[in-house]
Design a protein around this motif. Structure first.
Motif: not given
Length: 296
Positions: A139-141, A155-158, A259-264, A273-277
């Motif tokens: 779901d996320l890499v 998005r770049a988170f760090l 943190a990346l996820y499929p664009s489609r 929720a994980f991105l927000d966390f």
């Protein structure tokens, strides 16, 4: 088309065999085999080449898997969102993360996320290799300085930076002299270009240890074996305590974790929720925040 049979076909394709899919999901192997057989009969196609020891997708099977895996995942996400009113994250969340970030911070992040969202079943796999998110069911890499990919957004988170550090007992070499170095992997360069307050310079090293992870490299540098290139977040406390000294910043681009996820793919409540966390854990995304989170 029978969506249940199609979903079972995707399970078998993703896991690489009826037995592996059955063990991973708790579904009876015979049921999976029967449903895939029914799907093949309805389509008039052979989807798998069944060998004595392995199972491989045919050309038609691979095309069907690539085109339907994403659709089934989006259907599942949509149903989950509707069932939960679109707000409560629940269900399985599979994440692939690089080794260093996993070893230093991911366990603590995963625990905090699970405590906050107990209805999400989080699964984190550690690997530095590129992964096919759709085919492998992620779901996320999380990746370090990923190459651009039109199929992924995120998005770049760090952000971090590489520095050269050594024990205070080791003198920085001058001229053509080389310092003993601790390298990560056999391909480590033997001349490092650094920036200091005095300007740019080079440091020559002679590898005396070749190790496979940055955590091992840090431990060896702490023991006084030699100098090394390391993320500043891993050695912030050592530099503050004076147990390591700073020889300069690597004259290289910054290190960014994405943190990346499929664009489609529909952004599920779990991924959101994980991105927000992550944003809550690292509000500014600085090396100091990561160092404080990792601790000593």
């Amino acid at each position: 088309m029978d969506l249940v049979a199609l979903a079972d076909f995707n399970l078998v394709a993703r896991h690489g065999g009826f037995g592996k899919a059955a063990r991973a999901t708790g579904r009876p192997k015979a049921t999976l085999s029967r449903r895939v057989g029914e799907l093949e009969s309805s389509l008039g196609l052979r989807l798998f080449e069944r060998g004595a020891r392995d199972l491989k997708l045919t050309e038609e099977g691979r095309a069907l898997f690539e085109r339907t895996a994403r659709l089934l995942s989006e259907l599942d996400d949509t149903a989950s969102a509707i069932a939960s009113g679109g707000h409560t994250p629940k269900g399985k969340l599979r994440i692939s993360a690089p080794a260093l970030f996993s070893q230093s911070a991911m366990g603590k992040i995963a625990a905090g996320f699970s405590l906050k969202y107990p209805e999400v079943r989080l699964e984190v796999t550690t690997e530095d290799r590129p992964v096919d998110m759709i085919e492998e069911g992620y779901d996320l890499v999380i990746r370090v300085n990923p190459d651009p990919d039109i199929n992924l957004v995120g998005r770049a988170f760090l952000r971090d930076r590489l520095v050269v550090v050594a024990s205070p007992n080791l003198s920085r070499p001058t001229g053509a002299l080389a310092a003993p170095g601790v390298a990560r992997g056999a391909g480590e360069r033997q001349t490092w270009h650094v920036r200091t307050s005095a300007g740019r310079s080079t440091i020559k090293i002679e590898p005396v240890l070749i190790l496979s992870t940055l955590m091992m490299v840090r431990d060896a540098v702490r023991a006084g074996v030699g100098a090394a290139r390391l993320p500043i977040s891993l050695v912030t406390h050592d530099l503050a305590d004076g147990t390591l000294v700073h020889w300069g910043d690597l004259d290289e681009p910054e290190v960014a974790l994405w943190a990346l996820y499929p664009s489609r793919r529909l952004l599920s409540a779990r991924v959101s929720a994980f991105l927000d966390f992550l944003k809550q854990v690292f509000p500014n995304g600085t090396p100091d925040e990561l160092a404080a989170y990792i601790g000593r």
